[in-house]
Design an enzyme around this catalytic site. Structure first.
Site, PDB file in Angstrom:
ATOM      1  N   LYS A   1     131.434  47.451   9.834  1.00  0.00           N
ATOM      2  CA  LYS A   1     131.186  46.524  10.944  1.00  0.00           C
ATOM      3  C   LYS A   1     130.647  47.263  12.171  1.00  0.00           C
ATOM      4  CE  LYS A   1     131.000  43.392  13.840  1.00  0.00           C
ATOM      5  NZ  LYS A   1     131.591  42.154  14.216  1.00  0.00           N
TER       6      LYS A   1
ATOM      7  N   CYS B   1     130.033  42.472  21.738  1.00  0.00           N
ATOM      8  CA  CYS B   1     130.097  43.182  20.454  1.00  0.00           C
ATOM      9  C   CYS B   1     129.204  44.412  20.468  1.00  0.00           C
ATOM     10  CB  CYS B   1     129.645  42.251  19.334  1.00  0.00           C
ATOM     11  SG  CYS B   1     130.510  40.690  19.369  1.00  0.00           S
TER      12      CYS B   1
HETATM   13  N1  SAJ Z   1     118.786  42.011  22.272  1.00  0.00           N
HETATM   14  C1  SAJ Z   1     117.641  42.633  22.782  1.00  0.00           C
HETATM   15  N2  SAJ Z   1     116.571  42.809  21.952  1.00  0.00           N
HETATM   16  C2  SAJ Z   1     116.575  42.379  20.649  1.00  0.00           C
HETATM   17  C3  SAJ Z   1     117.750  41.758  20.133  1.00  0.00           C
HETATM   18  C4  SAJ Z   1     118.834  41.590  20.979  1.00  0.00           C
HETATM   19  O1  SAJ Z   1     117.604  43.029  23.955  1.00  0.00           O
HETATM   20  O2  SAJ Z   1     115.545  42.547  19.977  1.00  0.00           O
HETATM   21  C5  SAJ Z   1     119.963  41.823  23.146  1.00  0.00           C
HETATM   22  C6  SAJ Z   1     120.287  40.339  23.379  1.00  0.00           C
HETATM   23  O3  SAJ Z   1     119.519  39.814  24.400  1.00  0.00           O
HETATM   24  C7  SAJ Z   1     121.758  40.433  23.719  1.00  0.00           C
HETATM   25  C8  SAJ Z   1     122.256  41.616  22.875  1.00  0.00           C
HETATM   26  O4  SAJ Z   1     121.105  42.322  22.491  1.00  0.00           O
HETATM   27  O5  SAJ Z   1     121.941  40.746  25.086  1.00  0.00           O
HETATM   28  C9  SAJ Z   1     123.047  41.220  21.633  1.00  0.00           C
HETATM   29  O6  SAJ Z   1     122.499  40.059  21.011  1.00  0.00           O
HETATM   30  P1  SAJ Z   1     122.364  39.886  19.431  1.00  0.00           P
HETATM   31  O7  SAJ Z   1     121.779  38.557  19.187  1.00  0.00           O
HETATM   32  O8  SAJ Z   1     121.669  41.049  18.839  1.00  0.00           O
HETATM   33  O9  SAJ Z   1     123.847  40.008  18.879  1.00  0.00           O
HETATM   34  P2  SAJ Z   1     125.284  39.305  19.233  1.00  0.00           P
HETATM   35  O10 SAJ Z   1     126.016  40.230  20.161  1.00  0.00           O
HETATM   36  O11 SAJ Z   1     125.146  37.897  19.632  1.00  0.00           O
HETATM   37  O12 SAJ Z   1     125.989  39.334  17.768  1.00  0.00           O
HETATM   38  C10 SAJ Z   1     126.109  40.575  17.074  1.00  0.00           C
HETATM   39  C11 SAJ Z   1     125.591  40.359  15.625  1.00  0.00           C
HETATM   40  N3  SAJ Z   1     125.447  41.655  14.988  1.00  0.00           N
HETATM   41  C12 SAJ Z   1     124.282  42.027  14.372  1.00  0.00           C
HETATM   42  O13 SAJ Z   1     123.293  41.335  14.361  1.00  0.00           O
HETATM   43  C13 SAJ Z   1     124.271  43.354  13.687  1.00  0.00           C
HETATM   44  C14 SAJ Z   1     126.566  39.470  14.862  1.00  0.00           C
HETATM   45  O14 SAJ Z   1     126.192  39.377  13.500  1.00  0.00           O
HETATM   46  C15 SAJ Z   1     127.984  40.038  14.963  1.00  0.00           C
HETATM   47  O15 SAJ Z   1     128.940  39.219  14.272  1.00  0.00           O
HETATM   48  C16 SAJ Z   1     128.371  40.065  16.432  1.00  0.00           C
HETATM   49  O16 SAJ Z   1     127.465  40.963  17.093  1.00  0.00           O
HETATM   50  C17 SAJ Z   1     129.812  40.528  16.543  1.00  0.00           C
HETATM   51  O17 SAJ Z   1     130.692  39.670  16.790  1.00  0.00           O
HETATM   52  O18 SAJ Z   1     130.078  41.722  16.332  1.00  0.00           O
END
Ligand code: SAJ
Length: 415
Positions: free
Chosen positions: A212, A266
């Site tokens: 994870k 996360c």
């Molecule tokens: N972000 C960027 N650029 C990108 C992708 C995301 O700047 O290309 C930023 C987003 O704006 C945000 C942050 O990253 O601020 C996180 O967003 P996210 O959509 O990547 O992820 P979370 O935090 O909503 O959810 C993640 C997920 N993990 C993965 O995709 C590996 C989810 O599957 C997990 O269950 C969750 O963390 C968790 O609870 O751990």
């Protein structure tokens, strides 16, 4: 053994949807939470968090009499712990919520029960949970604790659902089932099979914990790469969005999107658990965290320079949430940047966040007004794009060509 009654401890963004989905399969579910308000709300068939369709599933489960919330634990066949695991000073994991959950359920545990840790946890946390439970109930035999054949089952099955798509991913995602022993894993798989359509893959608890953390660190490192590129491209006068689109045409390149920083509870947290356990070896993972954490300051500096061009700068901060089309402001770089700009008095600050009705506490009493998108476009001379919400994506060049734009999401990159 079939599971007739399941207890979910912690009714937040993960626990509540999990409880409701299990209840929708006809299993009796008791949700436990320390918040009186959450318990009352759920027992009325309502929800205290925003997640698409969750309100309907919870209402149906409560109306059918399959889901009930309570402040006090009661006996059940299985206990699923879904409580927060934040970090404390020095980015050290804080396991106190897991420990409190163990203390809460210990008195009602019975021989043969299954205890599952769903919270994202540092390596070794599941072993600690088993140890704490053993100390609290010395007459039972928890796995890895005594030389006796265990009569209790403990496993780590990390949640992996994406906020905004929780109900779908809860059912469709594959699950990693990390047992403290093979028997523990098999028992946990039996439970997950009642509501998961994805594959349930068994491993040991330590590997499940690390898996994870690895998933979220992988994403963090890749976002850091994009964020670093965006800064290099600014220096080299290259449009980073065009650059990434071009590079991504290579069949084996897939660069993520730069932004104002990484938010949520996360991805900005979990990599630190790896760094904490391997401070010398986790070099890329630590650097990625530092790069992503430093991006908000970089954005603030750009806004300051943009505001300098005006006698009376009016800055529209577009978006406060941590990612598009949700109302979740927790650990949001957009909110943090807006807050800091307000504190710095760089100008009048207008916040545009179509997913909330009132400003969060951290912005109230400051020089910040929550306004509609059209009002912001009327009044602002600096537009700071922080989140690519749908209504912002619908804007066209004529809406913004009289403003100085600081675009952290590449919304206007192709105009
Ligand atoms: N972000 C960027 N650029 C990108 C992708 C995301 O700047 O290309 C930023 C987003 O704006 C945000 C942050 O990253 O601020 C996180 O967003 P996210 O959509 O990547 O992820 P979370 O935090 O909503 O959810 C993640 C997920 N993990 C993965 O995709 C590996 C989810 O599957 C997990 O269950 C969750 O963390 C968790 O609870 O751990």
């Amino acid at each position: 053994m079939a599971f007739e009654k399941v207890s979910v401890v912690g009714l937040g963004y993960i626990g509540l949807p999990t409880a409701a989905v299990i209840a929708s399969r006809g299993i009796e579910v008791i949700g436990i939470d320390v918040s009186e308000k959450a318990v009352e709300t759920i027992n009325q068939g309502k929800v205290h968090i925003v997640e698409p369709d969750l309100d309907m599933v919870v209402q149906a489960a409560v109306t059918m009499g399959k889901l009930r919330a309570s402040l006090t634990p009661e006996p059940a066949d299985a206990f699923m712990i879904a409580v927060p695991t934040p970090f404390k000073d020095g980015h050290k994991p804080d396991l106190s919520f897991i420990q409190k959950a163990a203390q809460a359920i210990a008195p009602v545990l019975e021989k043969g029960n299954l205890v599952i840790l769903e919270s994202t946890s540092p390596v070794g946390a599941t072993e600690k949970l088993s140890k704490w439970l053993q100390e609290l109930r010395p007459e039972l035999h928890f796995p890895g604790q005594t030389s006796q054949e265990p009569d209790m089952f403990v496993a780590h099955c990390p949640e992996r659902v994406l906020p905004g798509r929780v109900l779908e991913e809860l059912v469709s995602n594959d699950r990693i089932i990390g047992g403290m022993s093979d028997k523990c894993a098999q028992k946990a798989i039996e439970l997950y099979k009642t509501f998961v359509r994805g594959e349930c893959i068994s491993t040991n608890a330590r590997t499940a914990e690390m898996a994870k953390l690895t998933e979220n660190s992988f994403r963090d490192v890749n976002i850091a790469f994009a964020n670093e590129l965006s800064i290099i491209c600014d220096e080299q006068k290259i449009n980073v969005w065009e650059l990434i689109a071009l590079a991504n045409r290579h069949p084996r390149v897939n660069i993520l999107s730069p932004g104002p920083g990484v938010g949520g509870h996360c991805i900005a947290v979990d990599p630190w658990f790896i760094v904490d356990s391997a401070p010398e070896s986790a070099r890329i993972i630590r650097t990625a965290r530092e790069i992503n954490d430093s991006k908000p300051q970089y954005v603030i500096n750009k806004v300051e320079a943009a505001a300098d061009e005006f006698k009376r700068p009016v800055i529209a901060c577009m978006g406060l949430a941590f990612k598009p089309d949700i109302d979740d402001l927790r650990e949001s770089p957009a909110l943090d940047i807006t807050c800091q700009l307000a504190d710095m008095n760089v100008g009048e600050i207008l916040a545009v966040e179509p997913n909330i009705q009132q400003l969060p506490e951290s912005l109230t009493g400051k020089n910040v007004e929550l306004v509609s998108l059209s009002e912001a476009l009327d009044r602002a001379n600096v537009l700071l794009v922080l989140v690519d919400h749908k209504p912002f994506k619908a804007l066209n060049i004529n809406d913004v060509n009289t403003k100085v734009v600081v675009d952290t999401r590449g919304l206007f990159a192709h105009m």
